[in-house]
Design an enzyme around this catalytic site. Structure first.
Site, PDB file in Angstrom:
ATOM      1  N   ARG A 190       0.886  -1.179   0.000  1.00 12.91           N
ATOM      2  CA  ARG A 190       0.000   0.000   0.000  1.00 12.91           C
ATOM      3  C   ARG A 190       0.915   1.217   0.000  1.00 12.91           C
ATOM      4  NH1 ARG A 190      -5.418   1.379   3.373  1.00 12.91           N
ATOM      5  NH2 ARG A 190      -6.171   0.002   1.720  1.00 12.91           N
TER       6      ARG A 190
ATOM      7  N   HIS B  65      -7.310   0.782  -6.566  1.00 13.94           N
ATOM      8  CA  HIS B  65      -7.522  -0.068  -5.384  1.00 13.94           C
ATOM      9  C   HIS B  65      -8.203  -1.370  -5.859  1.00 13.94           C
ATOM     10  CE1 HIS B  65      -7.804  -1.296  -1.361  1.00 13.94           C
ATOM     11  NE2 HIS B  65      -8.725  -0.486  -0.884  1.00 13.94           N
TER      12      HIS B  65
ATOM     13  N   GLN C  74     -10.096  -3.968  -3.511  1.00 12.42           N
ATOM     14  CA  GLN C  74     -11.429  -3.555  -3.069  1.00 12.42           C
ATOM     15  C   GLN C  74     -12.472  -3.920  -4.135  1.00 12.42           C
ATOM     16  OE1 GLN C  74     -12.288  -1.936   0.029  1.00 12.42           O
ATOM     17  NE2 GLN C  74     -14.242  -2.712  -0.691  1.00 12.42           N
TER      18      GLN C  74
ATOM     19  N   ASP D 249     -17.126   7.141  -2.101  1.00 13.05           N
ATOM     20  CA  ASP D 249     -15.916   7.042  -1.281  1.00 13.05           C
ATOM     21  C   ASP D 249     -15.695   8.421  -0.662  1.00 13.05           C
ATOM     22  OD1 ASP D 249     -13.455   6.242  -0.212  1.00 13.05           O
ATOM     23  OD2 ASP D 249     -12.378   6.298  -2.121  1.00 13.05           O
TER      24      ASP D 249
ATOM     25  N   CYS E 258     -16.291   1.658   0.164  1.00  5.67           N
ATOM     26  CA  CYS E 258     -15.146   0.819   0.563  1.00  5.67           C
ATOM     27  C   CYS E 258     -14.807   0.964   2.039  1.00  5.67           C
ATOM     28  CB  CYS E 258     -13.941   1.137  -0.310  1.00  5.67           C
ATOM     29  SG  CYS E 258     -13.334   2.829  -0.159  1.00  5.67           S
TER      30      CYS E 258
ATOM     31  N   ARG F 265     -13.469  -8.635   1.564  1.00  2.00           N
ATOM     32  CA  ARG F 265     -12.037  -8.415   1.341  1.00  2.00           C
ATOM     33  C   ARG F 265     -11.255  -9.673   1.725  1.00  2.00           C
ATOM     34  NH1 ARG F 265      -9.992  -3.283   1.287  1.00  2.00           N
ATOM     35  NH2 ARG F 265      -8.105  -4.383   0.649  1.00  2.00           N
TER      36      ARG F 265
END
Ligand code: CP
Ligand code: NVA
Length: 305
Positions: A104, A131, A134, A219, A259, A288
């Site tokens: 990340r 991402h 996700q 988001d 998310c 996830r």
């Protein structure tokens, strides 16, 4: 067989992506039945985190443990990564010692450089640009709740950020129509949109995006690394709250995803987030775990290392 990486959804073929999503559903069912298997016995996942995380860290670490392996948390604060050791050197060293790496980070090129020098699969656990892990969970969640998203209308309301870019890739891979509502100046990257121009439309009002949609997602307005822009963004995104009123423009069986972490009262109302008739955010977060276990299995089975 070469080493397979997962830096964006486009690193999988359309068939492979569907197979990973189906396997994620299967992995979840097996776990719920108490069936265990240890395909990662004696294997180690290196986890490099240059940004904060709850879901990603817990899901990768728990997932590896459940598959018989272990995970190593590496932060720039206490490794040489934070003292300027080149990515290329870190990649060569770390990948000689572990069996898979997830990263990340900020710039997507960090992931690309690491992957170029890595002997083992590298997974994007969020960059400023994408991402994809996700999206594996989001696709799994849609399939579980409503079946295939192919041919559906999906609305993205908010920032043209890393999540939005991954939704664009998902539209390309799963053949759904994606309508993106964002204020001017906060559009997704033009080149990413151009790649998917048959599938993606940019509109300037949330109502236009959500009208007749089957799936609505949003988001935060200020992503990690944009904290100093928080106040400016709060103003720029006025009118972009996703709430029951906005959802009333969607199809009657539309579902809502985020998310997480969410900022209640900014991009989403607290009432909508908690309305389990519409909001599937807790399943989405749980997925996830299952989706990444399926992904790690796929990368291990399809890599020569
Ligand atoms: N959605 C997500 O990636 O959450 P974390 O930042 O908590 O990992
Ligand atoms: N766009 C958000 C996603 C967090 C999971 C960020 O990058 O901070």
């Amino acid at each position: 067989m070469a080493v397979r990486h997962f830096l964006t959804l486009l690193d999988l073929s359309r068939e492979e992506l569907r197979a990973v999503v189906e396997r994620a559903i299967e992995v979840k069912a097996l776990r719920n039945q108490g069936v265990t298997s240890e395909p990662f016995r004696d294997k180690v996942l290196g986890m490099i985190f240059e940004k904060s995380s709850t879901r990603t860290r817990v899901s990768f670490e728990a997932g590896m443990a459940q598959m018989g392996g272990s995970a190593l948390f590496l932060s720039p604060r206490d490794t040489q990564l934070g003292r300027g050791e080149p990515i290329e050197d870190s990649a060569r060293v770390i990948s000689r010692m572990v069996d898979m790496v997830m990263i990340r980070t900020f710039g997507h090129n960090v992931l690309e450089r690491f992957a170029e020098y890595s002997k083992v699969p590298v997974i994007n656990a969020l960059s400023d640009s994408y991402h994809p892990c996700q999206l594996l969970a989001d696709l799994q969640t849609y399939v579980e709740h409503r079946g295939s998203p192919e041919g559906k209308a999906v609305a993205w309301v908010g920032d043209g950020n890393n999540m939005c870019h991954s939704y664009i890739n998902a539209a390309l891979m799963y053949d759904f129509e994606l309508r993106i509502a964002c204020p001017e100046g906060y559009d997704p990257d033009e080149s990413i949109v151009a790649r998917a121009k048959d599938r993606v439309k940019i509109v300037r009002t949330p109502q236009e995006a959500v009208s007749g949609a089957d799936w609505v997602a949003t988001d935060v307005w200020a992503s990690m690394g944009q904290e100093t822009e928080q106040q400016i963004r709060l103003k720029a995104f006025e009118g972009y709250l996703v709430d029951h009123e906005l959802m009333s423009h969607a199809n009657s069986d539309a579902i809502f995803m985020h998310c997480l972490p969410a900022h209640r009262g900014e991009e989403v109302s607290g009432d909508l987030l908690e309305d389990e008739q519409i909001s599937v955010v807790w399943d989405e977060a749980e997925n996830r775990l299952h989706a990444q276990k399926a992904l790690m299995e796929f990368l291990q089975e399809n890599s020569n290392c």
